[in-house]
Design an enzyme around this catalytic site. Sequence first.
Site, mmCIF file in Angstrom:
data_model
loop_
_atom_site.group_PDB
_atom_site.id
_atom_site.type_symbol
_atom_site.label_atom_id
_atom_site.label_comp_id
_atom_site.label_asym_id
_atom_site.label_seq_id
_atom_site.Cartn_x
_atom_site.Cartn_y
_atom_site.Cartn_z
ATOM 1 N N SER A 107 69.914 20.800 14.277
ATOM 2 C CA SER A 107 68.962 21.556 13.690
ATOM 3 C C SER A 107 69.692 22.360 12.555
ATOM 4 O O SER A 107 70.522 23.371 12.910
ATOM 5 C CB SER A 107 67.995 22.307 14.377
ATOM 6 O OG SER A 107 67.286 23.350 13.528
ATOM 7 N N ARG A 108 69.450 22.009 11.298
ATOM 8 C CA ARG A 108 70.194 22.574 10.237
ATOM 9 C C ARG A 108 69.624 24.169 10.042
ATOM 10 O O ARG A 108 70.063 24.802 9.196
ATOM 11 C CB ARG A 108 70.205 21.848 8.891
ATOM 12 C CG ARG A 108 70.955 20.537 9.187
ATOM 13 C CD ARG A 108 71.444 19.819 7.785
ATOM 14 N NE ARG A 108 71.785 18.548 8.399
ATOM 15 C CZ ARG A 108 71.227 17.353 8.116
ATOM 16 N NH1 ARG A 108 69.968 17.287 7.536
ATOM 17 N NH2 ARG A 108 71.517 16.202 8.725
#
Length: 510
Positions: A373-374
Amino acid sequence: MSTLLQEIEAQISGLKTGVTRQNIGTVREIGDGVAKIEGLSDAMLNEMLDFGNGVVGLALNLEETEVGAIILGDYTGIKEGQEVRTTGKLLQVPVGKALLGRVVNALGQPLDGKGPINSQTFYPVEKIAPGIIRRKSVSQPVQTGIMAVDAMIPIGRGQRELIIGDRSTGKTTIGIDTIISQARLNRAAEAAKDTSYKPLYCIYVAIGQKQSNVARVMAVLEEAGAMPYTIIVSASASDSATNQYLAPFGGCAMGEWFMDNAMDALIIYDDLSKHAVAYRQVSLVLKRPSGREAYPGDVFYLHSRLLERSARVGEKYGNGSLTGLPIIETQAGDVSAYIPTNVISITDGQIYLETDLFYQGIRPAISVGLSVSRVGSAAQIKAMKQVAGRVKLDLAQYRELAAFAQFGSDLDAKTQGQLERGKRIVEVFKQPQYNPMPVEVQVAALWTVQNGLMDDVAVDKIKDFQGRLSEYLSSRKTALMDKIRAEKALSDALIAELKAAVTEFKQTYR
């Protein structure tokens, strides 16, 4: 002034040469839901065209001598030589809260037999995404209720997180669990009259699914009490390619209404692989040139202009959000194929589901190594950050050590301890479908396993221990759970209270 003179000159020269702008044309060719129309010099891209008898089309190809249009609805009554008129309108769908609890088609028309939809507001299906100035960084969590996601791959409101994996690995389940989890939170906030909590409304877009699958999803959501907060947009496998191509855009317009009106919405596109296939079909019939894997060259732009519409907008613009969860189906785990790589490069991270893990009984079958998850811990509450900080690393190390330990029998005590802890973490993350967990219960379970309080429980008993512990905390220690939920962080006093509660439970556990 000069522009006005140029326009007048152009009109005069047009009259001299006999060129006039026309709003009426004739059908030159019809077939496969696509019409070629001559004489329509005034048509615009994505404009609705009127074929008469209530049949409308959408102008997609604007060529020098003709217009290529896709027909929405039954095209069998259209004949060559028939008149076609421009309407001056873009294709639009009804939006608003009147759609909640309903099943609609790509154009927002009801499919559930519950009567017409009382909505006076319409949005165009194609709309330019919010610009950089209007956007705001993602900071509020979307509680999916799936511990592996909330702890290691958190999703925030306004994010776009791809769910990717082979068929039958539980991709849809992650989306449905998230909807059920949000519905429970919405109901709890309503019951407690908590005005600080912003409800999250959900839109599930089924593209090219069997109608029985859509009916099953609807039944699950109704049973969980989630339908009052959900819109289902269905373009089933028996629908035309046109409807399958338009469904995600229609669903996105419905979600944008919530975002524009200072509310939060979540949209699940299930799945964009079938959407790309439908678009390829439409494009090839329109005689557009094909490229890699026979997809037209603009298939990347097709998905980017759809997913870029998911955003969190700033306070000045209403502080609403639209979270996108696109689903992509891979073939034999090939993440490097054309459509998967396209969508991976558009989204803010991916949840990768592995077939091998699924068959080993690790469900949800989330691959820790390939999932990311950025947005990261910005989309987590502080309590979750405190307990889940090391968990992803521990799990990745466990997978490496487990592979290595297969070849060696003599392991030192530290390695043995890491392997044993890893096995317990894997067990804790296993979760049955359609059973999302509240965040405070997740925090308690993760704190217990991280602090070694499950080390003396046999691995095959971990799920039983965890289930009974959750039940004990939810029924006997409600004050503690309420404090964790309200404070959203683990203070020293709360940790001491949690440790005492778990120790007390262990004395009664057999």
